[in-house]
Write a protein that holds these residues in place. Structure first.
Motif, PDB file in Angstrom:
ATOM      1  N   UNK A 110       0.835  -1.208   0.000  1.00  0.00           N
ATOM      2  CA  UNK A 110       0.000   0.000   0.000  1.00  0.00           C
ATOM      3  C   UNK A 110       0.864   1.251   0.000  1.00  0.00           C
ATOM      4  N   UNK A 111       1.924   1.255   0.790  1.00  0.00           N
ATOM      5  CA  UNK A 111       2.816   2.417   0.813  1.00  0.00           C
ATOM      6  C   UNK A 111       3.488   2.629  -0.529  1.00  0.00           C
ATOM      7  N   UNK A 112       3.897   1.527  -1.168  1.00  0.00           N
ATOM      8  CA  UNK A 112       4.538   1.659  -2.481  1.00  0.00           C
ATOM      9  C   UNK A 112       3.554   2.157  -3.530  1.00  0.00           C
ATOM     10  N   UNK A 113       2.318   1.672  -3.471  1.00  0.00           N
ATOM     11  CA  UNK A 113       1.319   2.089  -4.456  1.00  0.00           C
ATOM     12  C   UNK A 113       0.928   3.547  -4.283  1.00  0.00           C
ATOM     13  N   UNK A 114       1.010   4.051  -3.056  1.00  0.00           N
ATOM     14  CA  UNK A 114       0.673   5.461  -2.831  1.00  0.00           C
ATOM     15  C   UNK A 114       1.705   6.403  -3.439  1.00  0.00           C
ATOM     16  N   UNK A 115       2.910   5.900  -3.682  1.00  0.00           N
ATOM     17  CA  UNK A 115       3.970   6.753  -4.193  1.00  0.00           C
ATOM     18  C   UNK A 115       3.990   6.846  -5.712  1.00  0.00           C
ATOM     19  N   UNK A 116       3.146   6.116  -6.378  1.00  0.00           N
ATOM     20  CA  UNK A 116       3.130   6.172  -7.842  1.00  0.00           C
ATOM     21  C   UNK A 116       1.701   6.071  -8.334  1.00  0.00           C
ATOM     22  N   UNK A 117       1.442   6.761  -9.440  1.00  0.00           N
ATOM     23  CA  UNK A 117       0.155   6.662 -10.122  1.00  0.00           C
ATOM     24  C   UNK A 117       0.320   6.034 -11.499  1.00  0.00           C
TER      25      UNK A 117
ATOM     26  N   UNK B 251      -7.658   0.855 -10.258  1.00  0.00           N
ATOM     27  CA  UNK B 251      -8.752   1.751 -10.627  1.00  0.00           C
ATOM     28  C   UNK B 251      -8.324   3.212 -10.515  1.00  0.00           C
ATOM     29  N   UNK B 252      -7.605   3.559  -9.440  1.00  0.00           N
ATOM     30  CA  UNK B 252      -7.085   4.923  -9.313  1.00  0.00           C
ATOM     31  C   UNK B 252      -6.095   5.236 -10.428  1.00  0.00           C
ATOM     32  N   UNK B 253      -5.268   4.242 -10.775  1.00  0.00           N
ATOM     33  CA  UNK B 253      -4.319   4.465 -11.861  1.00  0.00           C
ATOM     34  C   UNK B 253      -4.999   4.677 -13.196  1.00  0.00           C
ATOM     35  N   UNK B 254      -6.088   3.944 -13.445  1.00  0.00           N
ATOM     36  CA  UNK B 254      -6.826   4.124 -14.694  1.00  0.00           C
ATOM     37  C   UNK B 254      -7.446   5.520 -14.755  1.00  0.00           C
ATOM     38  N   UNK B 255      -8.033   5.955 -13.642  1.00  0.00           N
ATOM     39  CA  UNK B 255      -8.627   7.294 -13.609  1.00  0.00           C
ATOM     40  C   UNK B 255      -7.562   8.357 -13.824  1.00  0.00           C
ATOM     41  N   UNK B 256      -6.422   8.194 -13.150  1.00  0.00           N
ATOM     42  CA  UNK B 256      -5.341   9.173 -13.308  1.00  0.00           C
ATOM     43  C   UNK B 256      -4.818   9.186 -14.743  1.00  0.00           C
ATOM     44  N   UNK B 257      -4.689   7.994 -15.346  1.00  0.00           N
ATOM     45  CA  UNK B 257      -4.205   7.932 -16.726  1.00  0.00           C
ATOM     46  C   UNK B 257      -5.174   8.620 -17.682  1.00  0.00           C
ATOM     47  N   UNK B 258      -6.470   8.453 -17.448  1.00  0.00           N
ATOM     48  CA  UNK B 258      -7.454   9.126 -18.307  1.00  0.00           C
ATOM     49  C   UNK B 258      -7.394  10.634 -18.149  1.00  0.00           C
ATOM     50  N   UNK B 259      -7.287  11.104 -16.904  1.00  0.00           N
ATOM     51  CA  UNK B 259      -7.194  12.550 -16.674  1.00  0.00           C
ATOM     52  C   UNK B 259      -5.909  13.106 -17.279  1.00  0.00           C
ATOM     53  N   UNK B 260      -4.798  12.390 -17.085  1.00  0.00           N
ATOM     54  CA  UNK B 260      -3.532  12.845 -17.648  1.00  0.00           C
ATOM     55  C   UNK B 260      -3.574  12.851 -19.165  1.00  0.00           C
ATOM     56  N   UNK B 261      -4.224  11.856 -19.749  1.00  0.00           N
ATOM     57  CA  UNK B 261      -4.328  11.810 -21.197  1.00  0.00           C
ATOM     58  C   UNK B 261      -5.129  12.997 -21.730  1.00  0.00           C
ATOM     59  N   UNK B 262      -6.214  13.333 -21.053  1.00  0.00           N
ATOM     60  CA  UNK B 262      -6.999  14.488 -21.491  1.00  0.00           C
ATOM     61  C   UNK B 262      -6.244  15.791 -21.308  1.00  0.00           C
TER      62      UNK B 262
ATOM     63  N   UNK C 265       0.344   3.212 -14.023  1.00  0.00           N
ATOM     64  CA  UNK C 265      -0.417   1.967 -14.031  1.00  0.00           C
ATOM     65  C   UNK C 265       0.493   0.752 -14.163  1.00  0.00           C
ATOM     66  N   UNK C 266       1.480   0.805 -15.041  1.00  0.00           N
ATOM     67  CA  UNK C 266       2.372  -0.343 -15.223  1.00  0.00           C
ATOM     68  C   UNK C 266       3.216  -0.589 -13.975  1.00  0.00           C
ATOM     69  N   UNK C 267       3.642   0.471 -13.316  1.00  0.00           N
ATOM     70  CA  UNK C 267       4.388   0.291 -12.071  1.00  0.00           C
ATOM     71  C   UNK C 267       3.500  -0.314 -10.982  1.00  0.00           C
ATOM     72  N   UNK C 268       2.245   0.074 -10.960  1.00  0.00           N
ATOM     73  CA  UNK C 268       1.318  -0.529  -9.995  1.00  0.00           C
ATOM     74  C   UNK C 268       1.160  -2.021 -10.262  1.00  0.00           C
ATOM     75  N   UNK C 269       1.059  -2.414 -11.524  1.00  0.00           N
ATOM     76  CA  UNK C 269       1.004  -3.843 -11.869  1.00  0.00           C
ATOM     77  C   UNK C 269       2.223  -4.578 -11.319  1.00  0.00           C
ATOM     78  N   UNK C 270       3.386  -4.004 -11.539  1.00  0.00           N
ATOM     79  CA  UNK C 270       4.631  -4.660 -11.127  1.00  0.00           C
ATOM     80  C   UNK C 270       4.707  -4.798  -9.613  1.00  0.00           C
ATOM     81  N   UNK C 271       4.316  -3.770  -8.887  1.00  0.00           N
ATOM     82  CA  UNK C 271       4.378  -3.818  -7.424  1.00  0.00           C
ATOM     83  C   UNK C 271       3.445  -4.898  -6.882  1.00  0.00           C
ATOM     84  N   UNK C 272       2.239  -4.966  -7.411  1.00  0.00           N
ATOM     85  CA  UNK C 272       1.262  -5.945  -6.923  1.00  0.00           C
ATOM     86  C   UNK C 272       1.708  -7.370  -7.245  1.00  0.00           C
TER      87      UNK C 272
END
Length: 689
Positions: free
Chosen positions: A173-180, A364-375, A182-189
């Motif tokens: 959880x701490x590692x996931x909070x430090x990055x948004x 899910x947070x990473x997907x939302x962030x990626x969509x916002x960043x893409x826009x 999506x691919x890094x979140x996959x790797x951490x999990x």
């Protein structure tokens, strides 16, 4: 008939043996508290108990000890324990027996692991060792009593295991909070599930449902790694801003290749959501975890894993847990424990589902962030990067090029006569032109290149590690590709061809700063416009810095403008065609020609500064500046008044002139205020008043 003497002797011998047995029994009885203990009580207690003398010989052995050690008391009585019952050495591994005899003090040994020879079960005992005194108060031996604590040890280990799982989950959880990312979140999990504290699985794979919810697509796959190594990987991932693969290649090159191959394999798996025989689809639709055991026990034997998975992973012992959000399942995580086949206990399944829930939240947070960043970074029409992201990448690439000493080229291009597409055929046709242009440009670039919609019909391409010659060659190919491939159909079915003009500049050859590089590439672009459009102009062909180019046109009696002359501050003059005018006596030197600033106000403001009559002349009889700009050759031009020429150069025979001023990019220029109009000179009569 036996002789009387023989009978007497036999009777005497039997009496002596009986007395010896009673004496030994009395002796052993006194060893346990100084008095005779009933043998039935000692044998019937459930605790493991035995007595050793000072020479570590076995003096008493109860029934529980016989069952545990698999020895009868008659077989071990009077013998040293390490000769007849070697397993007792597990109790005396730190010389607890000798220490109790030497010091005359109690001792204890906790959680000794022993195997029951009857049931072949592993048991755990706590042993208490107490000294024994005889009737004279002398040390006679030690008593050893063992308590079965197997259930307590199992419970403690279970709690310790859960505590380790919670610690690992907290670290994830701490590692996931430090990055948004999506691919890094996959790797951490995934790496957390393959770590020893996170589950110790052989492989972990993550699959996601696409946005249309039509297919399940593989995202990542990793193999086993120790948690300490996983922590180091997470630390590197969260400290670096680069993409996952580049970060792993820089910090863990061997791991990057191994995980890269596994991920490449999983990303080729694409499962339709209507496949009712798929384990993954069933887990997503039902929201329940599926394991190898539950598939056979709950009547789900028709479910199967895809052949692509079996081809690269054993999967003889697996579990598929859905990634659940508040509303629906967004994917599934699959773990494999084939190298150590084991049943998925309820505790293990609960922990796996906890990891899956945490993963679902982060993904899910990473997907939302990626969509916002893409826009925020991309143009909604062309899906190219927008002007803001391009400026950020330009600064980053120039800083990187300064550090590593490699060139960065910039291509600016503008669609020729784009306004006519909107005016003559509608804005929807103009949108089609922009979309097709974006597709052609994106298809001709590398992954490391950046193509952006700079503004309006203008595009920019950033080419790291590209020399000027290669950039010009690429621009030439793109110019030909645009004229050949970008063809749109008008509202009435007419075929509309599209061309573009290109300007190329390179760092550090032409500029050292981002703004200067954009300005020079923009100048090259408008030079291409001046030369006839649908061409590429290199910054090498621009006049040197400090020179001024003045393009003049003569106006015929019919009102049309005819190119007259191009003069540079270096003193060279080029006459593109008739009529040729000798302006050596009528024009001031280029340094004295004042450039008229672009108007930032409306046409009414310009009219107030230059009052005109119906004929278009000022009160002093000079020709006025028109309120609207006219486009000539792709440049913004202004009609210049005669009052710019000093009186000594004025002549009645001089035709009106048009001075062509270079236009800066709409994103780079800034509006400047018009210089205040000089007040008319007051006459002597007014002075007297």
């Amino acid at each position: 008939m036996p002789e009387p003497d023989e009978t007497v002797n036999e009777t005497k011998t039997m009496l002596e043996e009986r007395l010896a047995r009673e004496r030994a029994s009395s002796q052993s009885g006194r060893l346990i508290g100084g008095g005779q203990i009933p043998k039935g009580i000692f044998d019937q207690i459930s605790l493991v108990a035995f007595v050793l003398d000072c020479n570590l010989r076995i003096m008493r052995f109860n029934n529980a000890a016989e069952r545990l050690f698999g020895k009868r008391f008659g077989d071990v009585q009077g013998k040293a324990y390490f000769e007849c019952v070697p397993v007792l050495s597990e109790i005396n591994h730190d010389h607890a027996f000798q220490r109790a005899i030497a010091l005359g003090a109690p001792a204890e040994v906790k959680e000794v692991s022993l195997v029951n020879l009857e049931s072949r079960r592993q048991l755990f005992f706590d042993f208490e060792i107490d000294p024994i005194l005889d009737e004279a108060g002398r040390l006679a031996g030690i008593s050893v009593i063992g308590l079965d604590v197997t259930e307590r040890v199992k419970l403690r280990r279970k709690l310790a295991r859960q505590n380790e799982d919670l610690i690992a989950l907290n670290q994830v959880s701490n590692a996931l909070r430090r990055t948004m990312d999506l691919e890094k979140a996959f790797c951490i999990i995934a790496s957390a599930l393959t770590s020893q504290e996170g589950g110790g699985y052989d492989h972990a794979m993550i699959f996601l449902v696409d946005q249309e919810r039509e297919n399940i697509v593989g995202q990542i796959a990793v193999d086993s790694v120790g948690l300490r190594d996983a922590w180091a990987i997470w630390r590197d991932l969260t400290r670096h801003d680069g993409p996952l693969q580049k970060t792993l290649e820089a910090t863990q090159p061997v791991l990057a290749r191994r995980w890269g191959d596994l991920t490449k394999t999983v990303r080729q798996i694409k499962l339709p959501m209507n496949d009712s025989s798929s384990v993954l689809v069933h887990a997503v639709k039902t929201g329940h975890t599926v394991t190898q055991e539950t598939r056979n026990e709950e009547g789900l034997s028709h479910l199967r894993l895809q052949p692509e998975v079996f081809k690269h992973f054993a999967m003889t012992s697996f579990a598929a847990a859905p990634l659940l959000t508040d509303t629906e399942a967004i994917g599934v995580v699959v773990v494999d424990s084939s190298s150590r086949p084991r049943k998925f206990s309820p505790e293990r399944l609960t922990m796996l589902e906890m990891f899956a829930n945490q993963a679902a939240l982060a993904i899910n947070n990473g997907i939302i962030f990626a969509n916002v960043l893409d826009r925020a970074q991309r143009d909604s029409l062309t899906r190219l990067y927008n002007h803001g992201h391009f400026q950020d990448q330009l600064k980053i690439e120039l800083e990187r090029s300064r550090r590593y000493s490699y060139p960065v080229s910039l291509i600016m291009l503008d669609i020729d006569h784009f306004k006519k597409f909107n005016d003559n055929f509608g804005h929807q046709t103009g949108d089609l032109v922009l979309k097709q242009m974006a597709l052609v440009l994106a298809a001709g670039l590398r992954v490391s290149d950046v193509v952006a919609r700079y503004g309006g019909e203008e595009f920019a391409m950033l080419l790291p590690q590209t020399s000027h010659e290669n950039a010009v060659e690429l621009a030439t190919r793109l110019c030909a590709g645009v004229s050949r491939k970008v063809v749109v159909q008008g509202p009435k079915g007419e075929r509309l061809n599209v061309t573009a003009s290109f300007g190329v500049a390179t760092y550090p050859q032409h500029a050292a700063e981002p703004a200067a590089l954009v300005s020079i590439a923009d100048d090259a672009l408008y030079a291409a416009k001046d030369q006839g459009r649908n061409r590429v102009v290199s910054a090498n062909n621009l006049p040197p810095p400090g020179s001024t180019t003045v393009n003049l046109t003569s106006q015929t009696s019919s009102g049309t403008s005819v190119p007259a002359m191009s003069q540079t501050s270096a003193g060279t003059s080029v006459a593109p065609g008739p009529p040729t005018l000798d302006l050596s006596k009528t024009l001031p030197p280029p340094s004295s020609v004042r450039r008229i600033p672009r108007p930032s106000a409306s046409s009414s403001d310009i009219t107030q500064s230059f009052p005109t009559d119906a004929a278009g002349e000022t009160e002093s009889g000079e020709t006025s500046v028109p309120a609207t700009e006219r486009e000539r050759g792709g440049r913004k031009t202004f009609k210049v008044t005669d009052h710019l020429t000093p009186p000594k150069h004025r002549t009645d025979t001089m035709p009106p002139t048009m001075i062509e001023l270079p236009r800066k990019s709409s994103h780079a220029e800034t509006d400047r205020e018009r210089p205040p109009t000089r007040a008319p000179r007051r006459s002597a009569k007014h002075k007297k008043k």
